[in-house]
Design a protein around this motif. Sequence first.
Motif, PDB file in Angstrom:
ATOM      1  N   TYR A 135       0.824  -1.201   0.000  1.00 17.15           N
ATOM      2  CA  TYR A 135       0.000   0.000   0.000  1.00 17.15           C
ATOM      3  C   TYR A 135       0.865   1.261   0.000  1.00 17.15           C
ATOM      4  CZ  TYR A 135      -3.254   3.605   1.572  1.00 17.15           C
ATOM      5  OH  TYR A 135      -3.983   4.766   1.676  1.00 17.15           O
ATOM      6  N   LEU A 136       1.920   1.276   0.799  1.00 16.87           N
ATOM      7  CA  LEU A 136       2.809   2.434   0.836  1.00 16.87           C
ATOM      8  C   LEU A 136       3.494   2.634  -0.515  1.00 16.87           C
ATOM      9  CD1 LEU A 136       4.415   1.959   4.367  1.00 16.87           C
ATOM     10  CD2 LEU A 136       2.709   3.674   3.708  1.00 16.87           C
ATOM     11  N   SER A 137       3.900   1.544  -1.167  1.00 18.50           N
ATOM     12  CA  SER A 137       4.505   1.644  -2.502  1.00 18.50           C
ATOM     13  C   SER A 137       3.487   2.158  -3.509  1.00 18.50           C
ATOM     14  CB  SER A 137       5.034   0.278  -2.945  1.00 18.50           C
ATOM     15  OG  SER A 137       6.087  -0.155  -2.110  1.00 18.50           O
ATOM     16  N   PHE A 138       2.249   1.689  -3.391  1.00 21.25           N
ATOM     17  CA  PHE A 138       1.188   2.166  -4.274  1.00 21.25           C
ATOM     18  C   PHE A 138       0.992   3.674  -4.132  1.00 21.25           C
ATOM     19  CE2 PHE A 138      -3.226   3.606  -4.003  1.00 21.25           C
ATOM     20  CZ  PHE A 138      -3.571   3.577  -5.347  1.00 21.25           C
ATOM     21  N   LEU A 139       0.957   4.177  -2.894  1.00 23.51           N
ATOM     22  CA  LEU A 139       0.774   5.611  -2.685  1.00 23.51           C
ATOM     23  C   LEU A 139       1.865   6.414  -3.375  1.00 23.51           C
ATOM     24  CD1 LEU A 139      -0.245   6.062   1.079  1.00 23.51           C
ATOM     25  CD2 LEU A 139      -1.673   6.427  -0.942  1.00 23.51           C
ATOM     26  N   LYS A 140       3.109   5.968  -3.236  1.00 23.58           N
ATOM     27  CA  LYS A 140       4.220   6.682  -3.863  1.00 23.58           C
ATOM     28  C   LYS A 140       4.099   6.649  -5.385  1.00 23.58           C
ATOM     29  CE  LYS A 140       7.524   4.454  -1.616  1.00 23.58           C
ATOM     30  NZ  LYS A 140       8.888   4.105  -1.159  1.00 23.58           N
ATOM     31  N   ASP A 141       3.797   5.481  -5.933  1.00 24.12           N
ATOM     32  CA  ASP A 141       3.677   5.351  -7.390  1.00 24.12           C
ATOM     33  C   ASP A 141       2.524   6.185  -7.923  1.00 24.12           C
ATOM     34  OD1 ASP A 141       5.807   3.609  -7.326  1.00 24.12           O
ATOM     35  OD2 ASP A 141       4.567   1.787  -7.445  1.00 24.12           O
ATOM     36  N   GLU A 142       1.415   6.186  -7.198  1.00 22.85           N
ATOM     37  CA  GLU A 142       0.239   6.956  -7.640  1.00 22.85           C
ATOM     38  C   GLU A 142       0.558   8.446  -7.672  1.00 22.85           C
ATOM     39  OE1 GLU A 142      -3.959   6.638  -8.766  1.00 22.85           O
ATOM     40  OE2 GLU A 142      -2.346   5.192  -8.513  1.00 22.85           O
ATOM     41  N   ILE A 144       3.583   9.910  -7.807  1.00 20.58           N
ATOM     42  CA  ILE A 144       4.587  10.168  -8.838  1.00 20.58           C
ATOM     43  C   ILE A 144       3.930  10.203 -10.217  1.00 20.58           C
ATOM     44  CG2 ILE A 144       6.511   9.096 -10.086  1.00 20.58           C
ATOM     45  CD1 ILE A 144       7.517  10.481  -7.680  1.00 20.58           C
ATOM     46  N   GLY A 145       3.020   9.255 -10.468  1.00 25.14           N
ATOM     47  CA  GLY A 145       2.349   9.205 -11.765  1.00 25.14           C
ATOM     48  C   GLY A 145       1.510  10.434 -12.036  1.00 25.14           C
ATOM     49  N   ILE A 146       0.753  10.884 -11.027  1.00 21.39           N
ATOM     50  CA  ILE A 146      -0.088  12.068 -11.196  1.00 21.39           C
ATOM     51  C   ILE A 146       0.779  13.315 -11.393  1.00 21.39           C
ATOM     52  CG2 ILE A 146      -1.695  13.610  -9.991  1.00 21.39           C
ATOM     53  CD1 ILE A 146      -2.950  11.097  -8.761  1.00 21.39           C
ATOM     54  N   ALA A 147       1.830  13.440 -10.590  1.00 15.84           N
ATOM     55  CA  ALA A 147       2.711  14.604 -10.716  1.00 15.84           C
ATOM     56  C   ALA A 147       3.367  14.647 -12.085  1.00 15.84           C
ATOM     57  CB  ALA A 147       3.768  14.575  -9.614  1.00 15.84           C
ATOM     58  N   TYR A 148       3.763  13.494 -12.591  1.00  9.56           N
ATOM     59  CA  TYR A 148       4.398  13.443 -13.912  1.00  9.56           C
ATOM     60  C   TYR A 148       3.403  13.829 -15.007  1.00  9.56           C
ATOM     61  CZ  TYR A 148       7.458  11.922 -17.673  1.00  9.56           C
ATOM     62  OH  TYR A 148       8.248  11.894 -18.792  1.00  9.56           O
ATOM     63  N   VAL A 178       5.996  13.775  -1.050  1.00 11.04           N
ATOM     64  CA  VAL A 178       5.064  14.915  -0.969  1.00 11.04           C
ATOM     65  C   VAL A 178       5.834  16.212  -0.722  1.00 11.04           C
ATOM     66  CG1 VAL A 178       3.219  15.955   0.412  1.00 11.04           C
ATOM     67  CG2 VAL A 178       3.089  13.534  -0.211  1.00 11.04           C
ATOM     68  N   ALA A 179       6.792  16.165   0.197  1.00  9.69           N
ATOM     69  CA  ALA A 179       7.584  17.353   0.513  1.00  9.69           C
ATOM     70  C   ALA A 179       8.462  17.762  -0.659  1.00  9.69           C
ATOM     71  CB  ALA A 179       8.430  17.093   1.756  1.00  9.69           C
ATOM     72  N   GLU A 180       9.088  16.799  -1.340  1.00  9.97           N
ATOM     73  CA  GLU A 180       9.950  17.110  -2.475  1.00  9.97           C
ATOM     74  C   GLU A 180       9.170  17.761  -3.618  1.00  9.97           C
ATOM     75  OE1 GLU A 180      13.148  16.933  -2.952  1.00  9.97           O
ATOM     76  OE2 GLU A 180      13.796  15.935  -1.129  1.00  9.97           O
ATOM     77  N   LEU A 181       7.932  17.303  -3.806  1.00  8.48           N
ATOM     78  CA  LEU A 181       7.084  17.877  -4.856  1.00  8.48           C
ATOM     79  C   LEU A 181       6.465  19.203  -4.434  1.00  8.48           C
ATOM     80  CD1 LEU A 181       5.227  14.646  -6.048  1.00  8.48           C
ATOM     81  CD2 LEU A 181       6.898  15.968  -7.368  1.00  8.48           C
ATOM     82  N   ASP A 182       6.664  19.569  -3.164  1.00  4.11           N
ATOM     83  CA  ASP A 182       6.042  20.766  -2.600  1.00  4.11           C
ATOM     84  C   ASP A 182       4.520  20.713  -2.737  1.00  4.11           C
ATOM     85  OD1 ASP A 182       5.936  23.178  -1.285  1.00  4.11           O
ATOM     86  OD2 ASP A 182       6.118  24.364  -3.113  1.00  4.11           O
ATOM     87  N   TYR A 210      -0.916   7.836   8.860  1.00  4.02           N
ATOM     88  CA  TYR A 210       0.344   7.114   9.015  1.00  4.02           C
ATOM     89  C   TYR A 210       1.554   8.013   8.746  1.00  4.02           C
ATOM     90  CZ  TYR A 210      -3.112   3.470   7.911  1.00  4.02           C
ATOM     91  OH  TYR A 210      -4.235   2.687   7.882  1.00  4.02           O
ATOM     92  N   HIS A 211       1.300   9.235   8.328  1.00 11.72           N
ATOM     93  CA  HIS A 211       2.366  10.096   7.818  1.00 11.72           C
ATOM     94  C   HIS A 211       2.646  11.255   8.779  1.00 11.72           C
ATOM     95  CE1 HIS A 211       1.329   7.665   4.403  1.00 11.72           C
ATOM     96  NE2 HIS A 211       0.110   8.188   4.380  1.00 11.72           N
ATOM     97  N   ASP A 212       3.822  11.863   8.634  1.00 15.21           N
ATOM     98  CA  ASP A 212       4.243  12.905   9.580  1.00 15.21           C
ATOM     99  C   ASP A 212       3.973  14.315   9.057  1.00 15.21           C
ATOM    100  OD1 ASP A 212       6.150  13.014   7.590  1.00 15.21           O
ATOM    101  OD2 ASP A 212       7.877  12.891   8.923  1.00 15.21           O
ATOM    102  N   PHE A 213       2.846  14.486   8.373  1.00 19.62           N
ATOM    103  CA  PHE A 213       2.517  15.798   7.811  1.00 19.62           C
ATOM    104  C   PHE A 213       2.349  16.856   8.900  1.00 19.62           C
ATOM    105  CE2 PHE A 213       0.425  13.056   4.404  1.00 19.62           C
ATOM    106  CZ  PHE A 213       1.531  13.110   3.576  1.00 19.62           C
TER     107      PHE A 213
END
Length: 408
Positions: A135-142, A144-148, A178-182, A210-213
């Motif tokens: 699930y965590l890998s899916f979130l990152k891929d999703e 990244i895909g949307i940002a791209y 999320v932070a890197e993409l601002d 689950y995240h440190d936002f």
Amino acid sequence: MSTRPMRRGDALARQRGPKSQPSKDLFFKKRCKDIQDGKLIPIIGDTIRNAHIFDHDADQNLGVATAKNQANSHIDYDKLNVTEELTQSWANGGTYLEGKEEPITYPLTDNIRIARVAQFYALVHNEPLTAKEDYLSFLKDELIGIAYDVAEMKNDNEEMAFIRQLAEEQTLSYSDIVAELDYPQFPEGQEDPLQILARLPIKVYITTSYHDFIERELEAAGKYPQSRLCFWNMAPENLAPEHRPNPDYKPDKNNPVVYHLLGMEQYPASMVLSEDDYLDLLWAIARDEKGQSHNGDGIIPPYFEHVLKESSLLLLGYRLHDWDLKVLFRGLLRGDEGFVKRRRSSTAIHIDLDEQPMINDKEKDRKQAEKYIKDYFKQASFDVKFSRSDDFINTLWQEWLDWIGAES
């Protein structure tokens, strides 16, 4: 990898968002008094941040690819929130087993229920931890895909190159990306709800994310937060030193604590994701209340037991049918009759009826739903306010500014 300069500018320099009319409702005056007394605890759901992360152009339409509405479904698919849309995407995309070329996808129709999808993938892998990591890998891929896709639509070659570089960084967490993409990026004049909550003089935050936002926004506000998490299935010695319990730690407005009830992504095993996880958490809380904790450490730290009784609680970003709200209400907030009576009567809950897909739009049904919700949460000494999370937090911020102005 070096982080790029912030594109939103110094958001903390803005002391006010869009000017709103101060409410004459005593509800907000009481909330301001609670904040001033150090007696208000926000309890923050995951959608507060994720809804804005995936709403990349601030049009209130999420960038997540989901299935078409099902005409015969009892669910209003036009009211799905970000977690439900992400869950549907995860369910449709499937999970991979070693040696198999084709993914195994979720086969049932309730593919917006994350606890059920996670339960299925845990059984597929015969390992709950693998499903959580998936699930965590899916979130990152999703993300990244949307940002791209957004960068590609803008013909921003520099941005696309940066995103490709991000995709190759295996050690980055979802929160890091999320932070890197601002992200999220807000239109001019619109406040970030987590930044508002971070600016308030609050010493205790509870989150089911689950995240440190929240921690990141608190640090940006010049504070020094401490993260803590629930030991429902792991011992404290398995944590990094900064996350281990400290009996001498006393949070204050400059050194607040953020308690992650459902775990943290740094420790995937700690995440409460599947239906079995939620049931195990409730059982662990029940055993803890009887002094039978399986690892000798309290599920709920002693300090939290005290502040929960003495504070006004503010729930933000929850859906009536979600497991995270059910566990909060049944396991952490309701308690026995004596607990409820001892808690401050000003405790409040916020619900957005427009974002509840199980509620009909008919006026009669909405009124009946309002009465049902108020009666249900009244059992735990909760008042109910009906509004969007962002609007509610902005109003609270304006009321707080007026409050401290009147006090000074």
